[in-house]
Write an enzyme that holds these catalytic residues in place. Structure first.
Site, PDB file in Angstrom:
ATOM      1  N   HIS A  62       0.886  -1.200   0.152  1.00 54.24           N
ATOM      2  CA  HIS A  62      -0.012   0.039   0.039  1.00 54.24           C
ATOM      3  C   HIS A  62       0.957   1.362   0.098  1.00 54.24           C
ATOM      4  CE1 HIS A  62      -3.028   2.959   1.402  1.00 54.24           C
ATOM      5  NE2 HIS A  62      -2.331   3.559   2.356  1.00 54.24           N
ATOM      6  N   GLU A  63       1.875   1.346   0.898  1.00 53.37           N
ATOM      7  CA  GLU A  63       2.779   2.619   0.902  1.00 53.37           C
ATOM      8  C   GLU A  63       3.641   2.656  -0.406  1.00 53.37           C
ATOM      9  OE1 GLU A  63       2.453   4.591   3.294  1.00 53.37           O
ATOM     10  OE2 GLU A  63       1.353   3.545   4.390  1.00 53.37           O
ATOM     11  N   HIS A  73       1.745   4.506  -3.029  1.00 50.61           N
ATOM     12  CA  HIS A  73       1.676   5.784  -2.948  1.00 50.61           C
ATOM     13  C   HIS A  73       2.962   6.338  -3.808  1.00 50.61           C
ATOM     14  CE1 HIS A  73      -1.236   6.713  -0.193  1.00 50.61           C
ATOM     15  NE2 HIS A  73      -0.903   5.824   0.670  1.00 50.61           N
ATOM     16  N   GLU A  86      -5.693   7.242  -0.988  1.00 48.73           N
ATOM     17  CA  GLU A  86      -5.372   5.922  -0.402  1.00 48.73           C
ATOM     18  C   GLU A  86      -6.005   5.059  -0.694  1.00 48.73           C
ATOM     19  OE1 GLU A  86      -3.747   5.733   2.264  1.00 48.73           O
ATOM     20  OE2 GLU A  86      -2.755   7.809   2.502  1.00 48.73           O
TER      21      GLU A  86
END
Length: 420
Positions: free
Chosen positions: A278-279, A282, A358
């Site tokens: 997920h990070e 970004h 997000e």
């Protein structure tokens, strides 16, 4: 006139607080939709009855403190302006030194110290609340140490800002806001560059991830995503909190992948890999740079508006607020008040963009890991450890949530296979 302004300000604040209290504790609907009852997004599935009750209590009080504290700061600035304290602090500063930079520092110290003392009760209530509900594990001395570090870090940065800002206001009466914004661009980038290696270590200890097998798996994910990472960092947060987090911050050579030790303790390796994917999402989608561009765009509009509003207020109510001109240091609390209100007003837009990013990062994580169950369970554990509301009230989501609600995030993962 000053007394009328003060009494009206306090009355409006009390009415606002009463309305927010009613909304959060009685008016807002936080029930799970009937169609989602019994699914993995339903708190009844992964929280017992007592945990659900505690989560609801904690969320309501925490949200109430947020809506209580933000306008409280505005009230404080209004009252000290009406009382003439900034003008008094400016005179003290001018009588203490002939050097403008020193005068700025003395003036700012008194403003900052007054603000700290005024807001300390609410900050302490927030700390005690998190201790009572076992979110925080931090001792009072440790909490006070962080408060003092924060005070001096903010003081140092604001001293620079104040000195440059009022030099520009005195030199460029009509266009100071534009030059202030132009100088804020490199200043913002510089702060983002030094934050991971200078500012963050003031509060916590960072060290390379101890679990080398897990670090190898994370770096393999990073390589798959073409992210030039050589190390994963672990931060000792268990001394301060039971909640979990992971993030990527910094720019250029100082960017870091960071995991809280609480996350490492409470999640399995597969769940941690989902969080890290997920990070990385970004990074791959360049959300950091979009965020910087968005922030700088809003700050340009904000500085322009602040200059117009300050001129109008001082022209019309300068005597009431004890401010002789925009270039007077006594106008600084008015500047802080206006920018704080503008930030609050713009927060729904900023939060909406952040929630979109997000959700994109969640989508990237499920594509990369193809592990829906790890994602769902990690979100459930995040909810449990932080006592988060799965389906918060609309106004709370609007003004507080930079992430989609857990209801939305888990539901997206649940429906992933059907949609794809």
């Amino acid at each position: 006139m000053s007394r009328k302004w003060a009494s009206r300000t306090i009355i409006v604040y009390l009415i606002f607080i009463a309305a927010i209290y009613w909304y959060l504790f009685y008016g807002a609907d936080t029930e799970i939709p009937a169609a989602l009852k019994g699914t993995s997004a339903d708190p009844a599935v992964f929280l017992n009855g007592r945990e659900q009750e505690i989560s609801s209590e904690y969320s309501k009080i925490r949200n109430f403190l947020f809506f209580l504290s933000t306008p409280y700061e505005w009230v404080f600035y209004m009252l000290i302006l009406l009382a003439g304290l900034p003008r008094l602090f400016e005179r003290w500063a001018q009588s203490s030194s002939k050097k403008t930079v020193v005068q700025n520092g003395i003036f700012l110290f008194w403003i900052s110290a007054s603000t700290l003392l005024a807001t300390m009760p609410l900050n302490y209530i927030g700390y005690r609340l998190s201790r009572f509900y076992h979110i925080s594990t931090q001792t009072v001395p440790s909490w006070m140490k962080d408060e003092l570090i924060g005070f001096w870090v903010n003081f140092g940065l604001m001293w620079i800002v104040l000195t440059v800002l009022y030099w520009l206001i005195r030199k460029y009466e009509k266009k100071w806001w534009l030059y202030a914004w132009l100088l804020s661009v490199p200043f913002t980038l510089f702060l983002m560059f030094i934050q991971p290696v200078i500012i963050d270590p003031l509060y916590n200890d960072f060290y390379p991830l101890k679990d080398k097998q897990l670090e190898k798996q994370i770096l393999q994910l990073a390589a798959k995503a073409d992210i030039p990472a050589e190390h994963v960092y672990e931060v000792n947060m268990s001394e301060k909190t039971n909640s979990m987090n992971a993030y990527v911050n910094g720019i250029g050579s100082n960017s870091r992948i960071v995991l809280w030790d609480t996350t490492l303790e409470k999640l399995s390796d597969d769940e941690i890999l989902f969080i890290m994917a997920h990070e990385m999402g970004h990074y791959v989608e360049k959300h950091l740079y979009f965020g910087i561009a968005g922030y700088l765009s809003l700050s340009l509009a904000g500085l322009w508006l602040a200059s117009r509003i300050m001129n109008y207020f001082i022209r019309r109510w300068g005597r009431t607020f004890k401010i002789s001109s925009v270039s007077s240091l006594a106008s600084f609390p008015l500047f802080l008040l206006i920018t704080s209100v503008l930030l609050f007003i713009s927060s729904p837009l900023a939060n909406y963009v952040a929630r979109y990013e997000e959700m994109r990062a969640d989508t990237y994580a499920i594509k990369m890991t193809e592990d829906k169950e790890a994602g769902i369970h990690s979100f459930q554990e995040l909810t449990k450890s932080g006592l988060s509301e799965v389906n918060p009230p609309f106004l709370v989501k609007l003004f507080r949530y930079t992430h989609p609600t857990m209801l939305e995030r888990i539901q997206m993962l649940e429906n992933w296979e059907e949609k794809n």
